[in-house]
Design a protein around this motif. Structure first.
Motif, short mmCIF file in Angstrom:
data_model
loop_
_atom_site.label_atom_id
_atom_site.label_comp_id
_atom_site.label_asym_id
_atom_site.label_seq_id
_atom_site.Cartn_x
_atom_site.Cartn_y
_atom_site.Cartn_z
N ILE A 1 -11.74 -38.57 52.24
CA ILE A 1 -10.34 -38.24 51.97
C ILE A 1 -9.93 -38.80 50.61
CG2 ILE A 1 -7.98 -38.75 52.69
CD1 ILE A 1 -8.99 -38.59 55.59
N LYS A 2 -10.37 -40.01 50.30
CA LYS A 2 -10.04 -40.63 49.01
C LYS A 2 -10.64 -39.82 47.86
CE LYS A 2 -10.08 -45.07 46.71
NZ LYS A 2 -10.53 -46.47 46.75
N GLU A 3 -11.87 -39.35 48.02
CA GLU A 3 -12.51 -38.55 46.97
C GLU A 3 -11.81 -37.21 46.80
OE1 GLU A 3 -14.90 -37.79 43.88
OE2 GLU A 3 -14.84 -39.67 44.99
N GLU A 4 -11.35 -36.64 47.92
CA GLU A 4 -10.65 -35.35 47.86
C GLU A 4 -9.30 -35.50 47.15
OE1 GLU A 4 -8.78 -32.59 51.23
OE2 GLU A 4 -10.91 -33.01 51.52
N LYS A 5 -8.61 -36.60 47.40
CA LYS A 5 -7.30 -36.83 46.78
C LYS A 5 -7.41 -37.16 45.31
CE LYS A 5 -4.46 -38.12 50.69
NZ LYS A 5 -3.60 -39.14 51.28
N LYS A 6 -8.60 -37.49 44.85
CA LYS A 6 -8.79 -37.84 43.44
C LYS A 6 -8.62 -36.62 42.54
CE LYS A 6 -11.68 -40.72 40.62
NZ LYS A 6 -12.87 -41.52 40.52
N HIS A 7 -8.81 -35.43 43.10
CA HIS A 7 -8.73 -34.21 42.30
C HIS A 7 -7.32 -33.65 42.19
CE1 HIS A 7 -13.04 -34.09 41.98
NE2 HIS A 7 -13.17 -34.13 43.29
N ILE A 8 -6.36 -34.27 42.90
CA ILE A 8 -4.98 -33.80 42.80
C ILE A 8 -4.06 -34.94 42.40
CG2 ILE A 8 -5.31 -31.97 44.51
CD1 ILE A 8 -3.69 -33.72 46.46
N ALA A 9 -2.94 -34.59 41.78
CA ALA A 9 -1.91 -35.56 41.43
C ALA A 9 -0.57 -34.86 41.54
CB ALA A 9 -2.11 -36.08 40.02
N PHE A 10 0.47 -35.62 41.81
CA PHE A 10 1.78 -34.99 41.97
C PHE A 10 2.85 -35.78 41.25
CE2 PHE A 10 1.72 -38.02 45.38
CZ PHE A 10 3.03 -38.43 45.52
N ALA A 11 3.98 -35.11 41.03
CA ALA A 11 5.16 -35.73 40.45
C ALA A 11 6.37 -35.16 41.15
CB ALA A 11 5.23 -35.45 38.95
N LYS A 12 7.39 -35.99 41.31
CA LYS A 12 8.60 -35.56 42.02
C LYS A 12 9.81 -35.78 41.13
CE LYS A 12 9.10 -36.33 46.44
NZ LYS A 12 9.22 -37.04 47.73
N LEU A 13 10.77 -34.88 41.27
CA LEU A 13 12.06 -34.99 40.59
C LEU A 13 13.12 -34.87 41.67
CD1 LEU A 13 13.83 -35.00 38.01
CD2 LEU A 13 13.59 -32.53 37.98
N ASN A 14 13.86 -35.95 41.92
CA ASN A 14 14.86 -35.96 42.98
C ASN A 14 16.26 -35.86 42.40
OD1 ASN A 14 13.12 -36.12 45.15
ND2 ASN A 14 13.02 -38.35 45.06
N ASN A 15 17.13 -35.20 43.15
CA ASN A 15 18.54 -35.07 42.81
C ASN A 15 18.77 -34.49 41.42
OD1 ASN A 15 19.51 -36.05 45.29
ND2 ASN A 15 19.10 -38.14 44.61
N CYS A 16 18.06 -33.44 41.10
CA CYS A 16 18.25 -32.73 39.84
C CYS A 16 19.52 -31.88 39.96
CB CYS A 16 17.04 -31.84 39.58
SG CYS A 16 17.15 -30.90 38.09
N PRO A 17 20.50 -32.05 39.05
CA PRO A 17 21.79 -31.37 39.23
C PRO A 17 21.77 -29.89 38.83
CG PRO A 17 21.84 -32.69 37.26
CD PRO A 17 20.50 -32.93 37.90
N THR A 18 20.86 -29.16 39.42
CA THR A 18 20.77 -27.71 39.23
C THR A 18 20.66 -27.09 40.62
OG1 THR A 18 19.48 -28.14 37.24
CG2 THR A 18 19.48 -25.90 38.03
N SER A 19 21.19 -25.93 40.82
CA SER A 19 21.10 -25.34 42.15
C SER A 19 19.63 -24.96 42.44
CB SER A 19 21.99 -24.12 42.28
OG SER A 19 21.46 -23.03 41.57
N PRO A 20 19.21 -25.08 43.69
CA PRO A 20 17.82 -24.77 44.02
C PRO A 20 17.44 -23.33 43.69
CG PRO A 20 18.89 -25.87 45.85
CD PRO A 20 19.93 -25.60 44.84
#
Length: 135
Positions: free
Chosen positions: A12-31
């Motif tokens: 699982i650790k090796e599989e997760k090494k190939h992906i990365a993520f970023a989050k942006l919370n409470n962005c003041p634009t309509s979805p």
């Protein structure tokens, strides 16, 4: 820890090494406005997605561009020995969810009031690398 459990954890650790993520919370634009731009880059290669966002006139594209750059930087921090060009990064997943809503009142004729809903959103970008190019 048992040997099977350790092998599974390492896989699982090796599989997760190939992906990365970023989050942006409470962005003041309509979805809805953010999803219009997010749909343009979903599934695209990282370089192509950045070019699309850079030349898109919408205001939401500026925020998404910074978010994609952040996700690429997160991937690079996980894989210090790998090069970005050889990894063939792509936008694996991009989600736009509704965030908190500010409720305001606007005066209307004859003593009434209309409710104004100022929407915000949460955006999650997942960057993945093609596994077949990594050895």
């Amino acid at each position: 820890m048992g040997s099977r459990k350790k092998q599974m954890a390492d896989a699982i650790k090796e599989e997760k090494k190939h992906i990365a993520f970023a989050k942006l919370n409470n962005c003041p634009t309509s979805p809805r406005k953010m999803r219009l731009v997010a749909d343009l880059v979903r599934g695209q290669k990282a370089e192509m997605a950045l070019n699309i966002l850079r030349f898109n006139p919408k205001e939401a594209s500026r925020r998404l561009e910074k978010l994609v750059l952040s996700a690429i930087a997160n991937w690079q921090a996980k894989n210090e020995d790998a090069s970005i060009e050889d990894a063939e990064l792509y936008v694996k997943e991009i989600r736009v969810d509704g965030g908190a809503m500010l409720k305001r009142l606007r005066p209307a004729p004859q003593g009434r009031a209309h409710r104004i809903r100022k929407r915000s959103n949460h955006v999650t970008v997942v960057i993945g690398a093609n596994n077949n190019t990594q050895a």
